[in-house]
Enzyme design. Structure first.
Site, short mmCIF file in Angstrom:
data_model
loop_
_atom_site.label_atom_id
_atom_site.label_comp_id
_atom_site.label_asym_id
_atom_site.label_seq_id
_atom_site.Cartn_x
_atom_site.Cartn_y
_atom_site.Cartn_z
CB SER A 65 -61.83 27.82 61.12
OG SER A 65 -63.21 27.92 60.93
CG ASP A 66 -62.75 24.08 55.42
OD1 ASP A 66 -62.17 24.94 54.73
OD2 ASP A 66 -63.43 23.18 54.93
CB THR A 67 -66.55 28.20 55.98
OG1 THR A 67 -66.23 28.67 57.29
CG2 THR A 67 -68.00 28.52 55.67
CD GLU A 68 -65.56 23.70 51.93
OE1 GLU A 68 -66.07 24.07 50.85
OE2 GLU A 68 -64.35 23.81 52.16
CB ALA A 98 -65.22 22.34 61.18
#
Length: 190
Positions: free
Chosen positions: A70-73, A107
């Protein structure tokens, strides 16, 4: 076995809420955005890179492994706010977000050796109240902004700055639980 490819204690805490047994894989994946890469493509690519890197680490010992990346921006216009490098960077990010609505892109990707990846992109909108320099300096000095995309933790002291949220609260924290649960069920891991 399910593996979480993340160092984030928030993601670990959130995934525990789904009552799915998992282990954490500690890894470092480069998070560099190409000049022509859109924010949504970037966050999905990084999540996929994390999941694949995690799978590479555990697959020999666990051929049936399922790995969650997972990635957060935080995105304001076309500007992507990652994690601040220092307090001054955190202050600059908070000033830019003050009084404005920004997007938080998270995501989530599941990978395993036996099938194609499954993924979701969750877009939330967060509106900050107008913050004065004293509020920004005090918040930056408390240390909470460090290690957080956009230099704030919605679940912490910054919650008082949030005028409006549209989307996934847990997604803004780093792992959208509804979407993650749906992916795990579809993948046969929940």
């Amino acid at each position: 076995m399910l593996y979480l490819a993340s160092r984030s204690p928030r993601r670990q805490e959130l995934l525990q809420r789904l009552d799915v047994p998992f282990q954490t894989v500690q890894l470092d994946v480069p998070e560099l955005r190409a000049a022509d890469e859109s924010p949504d493509h970037y966050v999905q690519r990084v999540a996929l890179d994390k999941a694949h890197a995690g799978l590479a680490l555990v697959q020999a010992a666990d051929p049936d492994a399922i790995v969650l990346g997972s990635d957060t921006e935080v995105v304001l216009g076309e500007r992507v706010f990652g994690k601040p490098v220092d307090v001054d960077d955190a202050i600059a990010m908070l000033r830019a977000l003050s009084g404005r609505t920004h997007q938080v892109l998270t995501a989530v990707v599941l990978v395993c050796a036996q099938r194609a990846p499954a993924q979701a992109l969750v877009v939330s909108e967060v509106t900050f109240d107008r913050l004065d320099d004293a509020q920004i300096a005090a918040y930056a000095a408390c240390g909470e902004p460090m290690g957080k995309a956009g230099a704030y933790a919605i679940q912490g002291r910054a919650e008082r700055f949030i005028r409006h949220l549209s989307g996934s609260y847990s997604g803004v924290m780093g792992l959208p639980l509804y979407h993650t649960s749906q992916l795990l069920t579809a993948f046969g891991a929940h």
